[in-house]
Design a protein around this motif. Structure first.
Motif, PDB file in Angstrom:
ATOM      1  N   LEU A  11       0.480 -41.563  28.523  1.00 25.78           N
ATOM      2  CA  LEU A  11      -0.139 -41.507  29.856  1.00 25.78           C
ATOM      3  C   LEU A  11       0.965 -41.763  30.871  1.00 25.78           C
ATOM      4  CD1 LEU A  11      -3.485 -43.545  29.887  1.00 25.78           C
ATOM      5  CD2 LEU A  11      -3.183 -41.101  30.355  1.00 25.78           C
ATOM      6  N   LYS A  12       1.106 -40.833  31.802  1.00 24.38           N
ATOM      7  CA  LYS A  12       2.156 -40.986  32.834  1.00 24.38           C
ATOM      8  C   LYS A  12       1.502 -40.923  34.202  1.00 24.38           C
ATOM      9  CE  LYS A  12       5.669 -38.520  30.105  1.00 24.38           C
ATOM     10  NZ  LYS A  12       6.693 -37.450  30.119  1.00 24.38           N
ATOM     11  N   THR A  13       1.841 -41.851  35.060  1.00 25.50           N
ATOM     12  CA  THR A  13       1.274 -41.801  36.411  1.00 25.50           C
ATOM     13  C   THR A  13       1.758 -40.526  37.099  1.00 25.50           C
ATOM     14  OG1 THR A  13       3.111 -43.085  37.291  1.00 25.50           O
ATOM     15  CG2 THR A  13       1.153 -44.318  36.683  1.00 25.50           C
ATOM     16  N   ALA A  69      -1.984 -36.908  30.901  1.00 24.06           N
ATOM     17  CA  ALA A  69      -1.932 -37.284  29.481  1.00 24.06           C
ATOM     18  C   ALA A  69      -1.138 -36.190  28.792  1.00 24.06           C
ATOM     19  CB  ALA A  69      -3.330 -37.364  28.904  1.00 24.06           C
ATOM     20  N   GLU A  70      -0.072 -36.605  28.134  1.00 20.74           N
ATOM     21  CA  GLU A  70       0.854 -35.616  27.580  1.00 20.74           C
ATOM     22  C   GLU A  70       1.002 -35.850  26.093  1.00 20.74           C
ATOM     23  OE1 GLU A  70       4.303 -35.317  30.302  1.00 20.74           O
ATOM     24  OE2 GLU A  70       5.399 -35.134  28.420  1.00 20.74           O
ATOM     25  N   GLY A  71       0.916 -34.802  25.288  1.00 20.19           N
ATOM     26  CA  GLY A  71       1.116 -34.929  23.848  1.00 20.19           C
ATOM     27  C   GLY A  71       2.536 -35.396  23.556  1.00 20.19           C
ATOM     28  N   ALA A 107      16.012 -32.990  19.946  1.00 20.83           N
ATOM     29  CA  ALA A 107      17.026 -33.268  20.977  1.00 20.83           C
ATOM     30  C   ALA A 107      16.381 -33.156  22.356  1.00 20.83           C
ATOM     31  CB  ALA A 107      18.174 -32.272  20.875  1.00 20.83           C
ATOM     32  N   GLU A 108      16.990 -33.842  23.318  1.00 22.66           N
ATOM     33  CA  GLU A 108      16.617 -33.675  24.723  1.00 22.66           C
ATOM     34  C   GLU A 108      17.762 -32.940  25.410  1.00 22.66           C
ATOM     35  OE1 GLU A 108      14.148 -36.776  26.689  1.00 22.66           O
ATOM     36  OE2 GLU A 108      14.921 -38.029  25.084  1.00 22.66           O
ATOM     37  N   LEU A 109      17.385 -31.891  26.127  1.00 28.68           N
ATOM     38  CA  LEU A 109      18.378 -31.026  26.759  1.00 28.68           C
ATOM     39  C   LEU A 109      18.104 -30.951  28.256  1.00 28.68           C
ATOM     40  CD1 LEU A 109      18.133 -28.027  24.228  1.00 28.68           C
ATOM     41  CD2 LEU A 109      19.701 -29.970  24.118  1.00 28.68           C
ATOM     42  N   ARG A 139      15.670 -46.800  26.073  1.00 27.94           N
ATOM     43  CA  ARG A 139      14.609 -47.423  26.892  1.00 27.94           C
ATOM     44  C   ARG A 139      14.203 -46.482  28.040  1.00 27.94           C
ATOM     45  NH1 ARG A 139      17.397 -52.143  29.223  1.00 27.94           N
ATOM     46  NH2 ARG A 139      19.222 -50.924  28.708  1.00 27.94           N
ATOM     47  N   HIS A 140      14.094 -45.184  27.749  1.00 26.07           N
ATOM     48  CA  HIS A 140      13.671 -44.163  28.729  1.00 26.07           C
ATOM     49  C   HIS A 140      14.707 -43.905  29.822  1.00 26.07           C
ATOM     50  CE1 HIS A 140       9.616 -43.843  27.155  1.00 26.07           C
ATOM     51  NE2 HIS A 140       9.566 -45.150  27.111  1.00 26.07           N
ATOM     52  N   ILE A 141      15.883 -44.521  29.743  1.00 22.70           N
ATOM     53  CA  ILE A 141      16.912 -44.286  30.766  1.00 22.70           C
ATOM     54  C   ILE A 141      18.037 -43.480  30.124  1.00 22.70           C
ATOM     55  CG2 ILE A 141      18.526 -45.379  32.386  1.00 22.70           C
ATOM     56  CD1 ILE A 141      16.783 -47.913  32.202  1.00 22.70           C
TER      57      ILE A 141
HETATM   58  P1  AMP Z   1      10.215 -38.907  31.651  1.00 25.82           P
HETATM   59  O1  AMP Z   1      10.288 -39.966  32.705  1.00 25.82           O
HETATM   60  O2  AMP Z   1       8.927 -38.161  31.620  1.00 25.82           O
HETATM   61  O3  AMP Z   1      11.422 -38.000  31.631  1.00 25.82           O
HETATM   62  O4  AMP Z   1      10.303 -39.691  30.259  1.00 25.82           O
HETATM   63  C1  AMP Z   1      11.410 -40.465  29.924  1.00 25.82           C
HETATM   64  C2  AMP Z   1      11.716 -40.323  28.432  1.00 25.82           C
HETATM   65  O5  AMP Z   1      10.542 -40.676  27.644  1.00 25.82           O
HETATM   66  C3  AMP Z   1      12.048 -38.916  27.994  1.00 25.82           C
HETATM   67  O6  AMP Z   1      13.370 -38.596  28.266  1.00 25.82           O
HETATM   68  C4  AMP Z   1      11.715 -39.000  26.513  1.00 25.82           C
HETATM   69  O7  AMP Z   1      12.750 -39.659  25.803  1.00 25.82           O
HETATM   70  C5  AMP Z   1      10.463 -39.847  26.491  1.00 25.82           C
HETATM   71  N1  AMP Z   1       9.278 -38.968  26.597  1.00 25.82           N
HETATM   72  C6  AMP Z   1       8.641 -38.650  27.742  1.00 25.82           C
HETATM   73  N2  AMP Z   1       7.613 -37.786  27.515  1.00 25.82           N
HETATM   74  C7  AMP Z   1       7.595 -37.544  26.200  1.00 25.82           C
HETATM   75  C8  AMP Z   1       6.774 -36.730  25.332  1.00 25.82           C
HETATM   76  N3  AMP Z   1       5.757 -35.998  25.802  1.00 25.82           N
HETATM   77  N4  AMP Z   1       7.055 -36.732  24.013  1.00 25.82           N
HETATM   78  C9  AMP Z   1       8.082 -37.471  23.511  1.00 25.82           C
HETATM   79  N5  AMP Z   1       8.882 -38.250  24.264  1.00 25.82           N
HETATM   80  C10 AMP Z   1       8.656 -38.313  25.580  1.00 25.82           C
END
Ligand code: AMP
Length: 389
Positions: free
Chosen positions: A151-153, A186-188, A194-196, A220-222
């Protein structure tokens, strides 16, 4: 926006305005000044990263009309350093002078719901998603998207802020409550290999170039580290670059834009998010590319031809977060002794709380993995042999 605005080429020493006072503004200003432009920053942080290097600071908030009125008397074109600026302020500015990016593009990327709708409307692949604005929509999202889901705001989230993972149906309601029941996406959960990311630059004339694909590692998401080019092979690479071009084209974008992707386990790409500005994963272009992402931002803003996005060398960048300051200021001489060819960037921030982006290190090497190993070793060395205080 008036059709006549932004048709003239702005040559140095024109005054360029940047809204926002952080490190992205600082590096934009440094690129602009190297080319002979003057730079004026609108910020409420009189000694922030951008203000320290600007010719002039207009101090105030971007949603204050008096501040905007002062700002427009000082500059001939305007850009933003970060998307969390008031889009109505940008709209006000755009009616008076060339303002890039367009406020509409900024508005889309400020809100995850708008962003997802934009991506879906243009047929761009994303993780499965549903809006959550009511208990009914939360139940629907659980049924159609996950769990596991995130869940993302919808607004004011970055670097993982405003996100909660839901692994079981029972966690969904408390998770949404912990986010204050504000509108969410709400995101699956994507099982990515990899993240690109791809930086695309589009000029006023529609000329468009993409930088080579970057591969990013988050902690930690950063963002923690980036290498360019990403070792993903020509097909994924071309696909990512094409998708980034599609985003920029669909927005009629002028300037530098970053599209972040997940490379899923099955080899497919999903767009994660769009940043309407230069991006942390492009900082290494300062040393590694023929034309850096910040110089491209200057060129697009001023109507100059955009530059080649080719690399002089593969490269790696590691972020320097506030965590490194926990036991006192890091020892940069140790880092540079370990890796004399590293480029040290510090943003001039005072306080260094955990997780704050304080600077970065870039290392060039013909092998991007080797560049990363060398950059990590340099960062690691900042903590060795340190005298505290
Ligand atoms: P965001 O702020 O949406 O870029 O999320 C930060 C980090 O959380 C991303 O770079 C991923 O490492 C992880 N993340 C976010 N959304 C997803 C997702 N739908 N599935 C898997 N990992 C996610």
């Amino acid at each position: 926006m008036s059709a006549s605005l932004g048709t003239e080429v702005l040559l140095p020493p024109a005054s360029l305005g940047v809204v926002g006072g952080g490190q992205l503004g600082r590096m934009f200003i440094q690129a602009a000044q190297r080319m002979g432009y003057r730079a004026v920053v609108l910020t409420d942080e009189a000694d922030g990263p951008a203000a320290q290097v600007a010719h002039e600071v207009v101090k105030g908030k971007d949603d204050d009309l008096r501040t905007l009125q002062r700002f427009v008397t000082r500059v001939e074109a305007i850009t933003v350093e970060f998307e969390n600026v008031s889009s109505s302020a940008l709209r006000w500015l755009a009616a008076r002078m060339p303002t890039r990016p367009d406020w509409r593009a900024v508005r889309i990327s400020q809100n995850r719901l708008r962003e997802k709708m934009f991506l879906s409307r243009h047929g761009l692949p994303t993780a499965p998603w549903k809006p959550v604005r009511s208990d009914e929509e939360l139940a629907l999202a659980l049924a159609e998207v996950g769990p596991p889901l995130i869940l993302k705001t919808a607004s004011s989230g970055y670097d993982g802020k405003g996100q909660v993972r839901v692994d079981e149906p029972g966690q969904a309601r408390p998770a949404w409550e912990s986010l204050g029941r504000v509108p969410c996406v709400a995101e699956g959960v994507v099982r990515f290999s990899a993240e690109l990311s791809v930086l695309v630059v589009r000029g006023r004339d529609g000329q468009m170039e993409t930088f080579p694909v970057a591969m990013n590692r988050h902690e930690r998401h950063i963002l923690d580290a980036t290498i360019m080019p990403a070792p993903v092979g020509p097909i994924v690479s071309q696909e990512a670059r094409d998708l980034a071009r599609t985003v920029a084209e669909a927005m009629g974008y002028v300037g530098v834009l970053c599209v972040e992707f997940f490379l899923a386990g099955d080899g497919t790409l999903r767009v994660n998010e769009i940043a309407p500005r230069p991006h942390n994963s492009g900082h290494l272009t300062i040393e590694a590319a023929t034309t850096s992402q910040f110089e491209q931002q200057v060129r697009a803003l001023c109507g100059l031809p955009i530059g080649p996005t080719t690399l002089r060398s593969a490269a790696a960048m590691v972020n320097l977060l506030g965590d490194l300051w926990t036991d006192g200021p890091p020892d940069w001489s140790n880092a540079l002794r370990t890796e004399p060819a590293a480029s040290l960037h510090l943003y001039g921030k005072g306080a260094a709380p955990i997780g704050r982006k304080m600077g970065h290190l870039t290392v060039l090497d013909s092998d991007p993995e080797m560049a990363l190993a060398r950059a990590l070793a340099a960062r690691q060395a900042t903590g060795t042999g340190r005298t505290t205080g």
